[in-house]
Design a protein around this motif. Sequence first.
Motif, short mmCIF file in Angstrom:
data_model
loop_
_atom_site.label_atom_id
_atom_site.label_comp_id
_atom_site.label_asym_id
_atom_site.label_seq_id
_atom_site.Cartn_x
_atom_site.Cartn_y
_atom_site.Cartn_z
N MET A 150 0.83 -1.20 0.00
CA MET A 150 0.00 0.00 0.00
C MET A 150 0.86 1.25 0.00
O MET A 150 0.61 2.21 -0.75
N GLY A 151 1.90 1.27 0.83
CA GLY A 151 2.78 2.43 0.90
C GLY A 151 3.51 2.69 -0.40
O GLY A 151 3.70 3.83 -0.81
N THR A 152 3.94 1.61 -1.07
CA THR A 152 4.60 1.76 -2.37
C THR A 152 3.66 2.40 -3.38
O THR A 152 4.04 3.31 -4.13
N ALA A 153 2.43 1.90 -3.42
CA ALA A 153 1.44 2.45 -4.36
C ALA A 153 1.13 3.91 -4.04
O ALA A 153 1.00 4.75 -4.94
N LEU A 154 1.04 4.25 -2.74
CA LEU A 154 0.78 5.64 -2.36
C LEU A 154 1.92 6.56 -2.77
O LEU A 154 1.70 7.67 -3.26
N GLY A 155 3.16 6.09 -2.56
CA GLY A 155 4.31 6.91 -2.95
C GLY A 155 4.36 7.16 -4.43
O GLY A 155 4.61 8.29 -4.88
N ASP A 156 4.13 6.11 -5.23
CA ASP A 156 4.14 6.26 -6.69
C ASP A 156 2.96 7.10 -7.16
O ASP A 156 3.07 7.86 -8.13
N LEU A 157 1.83 6.96 -6.48
CA LEU A 157 0.66 7.76 -6.85
C LEU A 157 0.94 9.24 -6.64
O LEU A 157 0.63 10.08 -7.50
N ALA A 158 1.58 9.58 -5.51
CA ALA A 158 1.88 10.98 -5.22
C ALA A 158 2.93 11.54 -6.17
O ALA A 158 2.77 12.63 -6.71
N ALA A 159 4.00 10.77 -6.37
CA ALA A 159 5.13 11.27 -7.17
C ALA A 159 4.84 11.27 -8.66
O ALA A 159 5.16 12.23 -9.37
N VAL A 160 4.22 10.20 -9.14
CA VAL A 160 4.01 10.04 -10.58
C VAL A 160 2.56 10.32 -10.98
O VAL A 160 2.29 11.15 -11.86
N GLY A 161 1.64 9.62 -10.33
CA GLY A 161 0.23 9.76 -10.70
C GLY A 161 -0.30 11.16 -10.53
O GLY A 161 -1.02 11.68 -11.40
N LEU A 162 0.05 11.81 -9.43
CA LEU A 162 -0.41 13.18 -9.17
C LEU A 162 0.59 14.23 -9.62
O LEU A 162 0.33 15.43 -9.49
N GLY A 163 1.75 13.77 -10.10
CA GLY A 163 2.77 14.70 -10.60
C GLY A 163 3.44 15.53 -9.52
O GLY A 163 4.00 16.59 -9.81
N LEU A 164 3.41 15.04 -8.29
CA LEU A 164 4.00 15.81 -7.19
C LEU A 164 5.52 15.85 -7.27
O LEU A 164 6.14 16.85 -6.91
N GLY A 165 6.13 14.76 -7.76
CA GLY A 165 7.58 14.70 -7.81
C GLY A 165 8.15 14.08 -6.54
O GLY A 165 7.47 14.01 -5.51
N TYR A 166 9.40 13.64 -6.61
CA TYR A 166 9.98 12.92 -5.49
C TYR A 166 10.31 13.82 -4.30
O TYR A 166 9.98 13.49 -3.16
N LEU A 167 10.97 14.93 -4.54
CA LEU A 167 11.36 15.80 -3.43
C LEU A 167 10.14 16.40 -2.72
O LEU A 167 10.07 16.35 -1.48
N PRO A 168 9.17 16.95 -3.43
CA PRO A 168 7.96 17.41 -2.75
C PRO A 168 7.22 16.26 -2.06
O PRO A 168 6.59 16.46 -1.01
N GLY A 169 7.31 15.06 -2.64
CA GLY A 169 6.68 13.90 -2.02
C GLY A 169 7.32 13.58 -0.68
O GLY A 169 6.63 13.22 0.28
N ILE A 170 8.65 13.71 -0.62
CA ILE A 170 9.35 13.49 0.65
C ILE A 170 8.84 14.47 1.71
O ILE A 170 8.55 14.08 2.85
N ALA A 171 8.72 15.73 1.32
CA ALA A 171 8.25 16.75 2.26
C ALA A 171 6.82 16.45 2.71
O ALA A 171 6.49 16.57 3.91
N ALA A 172 5.97 16.05 1.77
CA ALA A 172 4.57 15.79 2.10
C ALA A 172 4.43 14.62 3.08
O ALA A 172 3.69 14.70 4.07
N PHE A 173 5.14 13.52 2.81
CA PHE A 173 5.03 12.35 3.68
C PHE A 173 5.74 12.58 5.01
O PHE A 173 5.35 12.00 6.03
N ALA A 174 6.78 13.43 5.02
CA ALA A 174 7.45 13.75 6.28
C ALA A 174 6.50 14.52 7.20
O ALA A 174 6.49 14.30 8.42
N VAL A 175 5.72 15.40 6.62
CA VAL A 175 4.72 16.13 7.40
C VAL A 175 3.60 15.18 7.85
O VAL A 175 3.14 15.22 9.00
#
Length: 258
Positions: free
Chosen positions: A149-174
């Motif tokens: 589930m976590g893998t799918a959520l990470g890929d969804l945020a970074a790729v599916g939603l176009g958030l990108g990896y670095l912003p994704g790190i910030a989002a999940f850290a929060v």
Amino acid sequence: MTRATSTTAAPSRVPDPTAAFWIAKGVSTALGEAVSDYAIRAMAPEIAVIAGFVIFVVALWLQVSRRRYSPVAYWFAVAAIGVFGTMAADVTHVVLGMPYAVSAPLYALVLAAVFLLWRRTEGTLSVHEVTTTRRELFYWAAVVATFAMGTALGDLAAVGLGLGYLPGIAAFAVLILVPALGYRFLGWNAVFSFWFAYVVTRPLGASVADWLGKPVAEGGVGVGSGWVSLVLTIVMIALVAGMVVARGRARRPDPLLA
């Protein structure tokens, strides 16, 4: 329905969620992502998945057969699940063509089903009470589901939603601060807070690994998944070695009290 009898004298089979636990959990999730990405590029994806599954089965068998918590066996199992769980999530997307927006909720339903059956069967989801084989199997079923589930959520945020990896790190850290603050200041249930944080560590660690390993053209730093895997493996070994040493010292009697 019969519930397993709780035995306070029985040794715990999994670690307490200390600071060292969460650090190792974060490193292991990043390691799983990096090794999975490297493996499916270094060899045929089919062979990589089969090898990942075999290692996962062996690691889980070694862990369950210990019947008590062992840092080496436990974190080997977590790392193996991290690799295979990542591959499983990627297969549903790449091979089966399932969008991340579908696979993420699907794995969430699987996790919810595991929790429901675990609760109805054992009466508790607390990691402090994983003292029997049946409870441990429920525990590992939940861990596998959280990784997928976590893998799918990470890929969804970074790729599916176009958030990108670095912003994704910030989002999940929060996001991971939510259960920590909820438990600390709002009196949230400890079991709920633990599993909330456990799920979020996966996309957080995976986003870090992807950011470091992916090419610059894909939004990463370009270090390469092979180098990231090597460095994280060394870090993970050092963390587990530290746990083994600390555990040995804790068991050693104080000469002043002997």
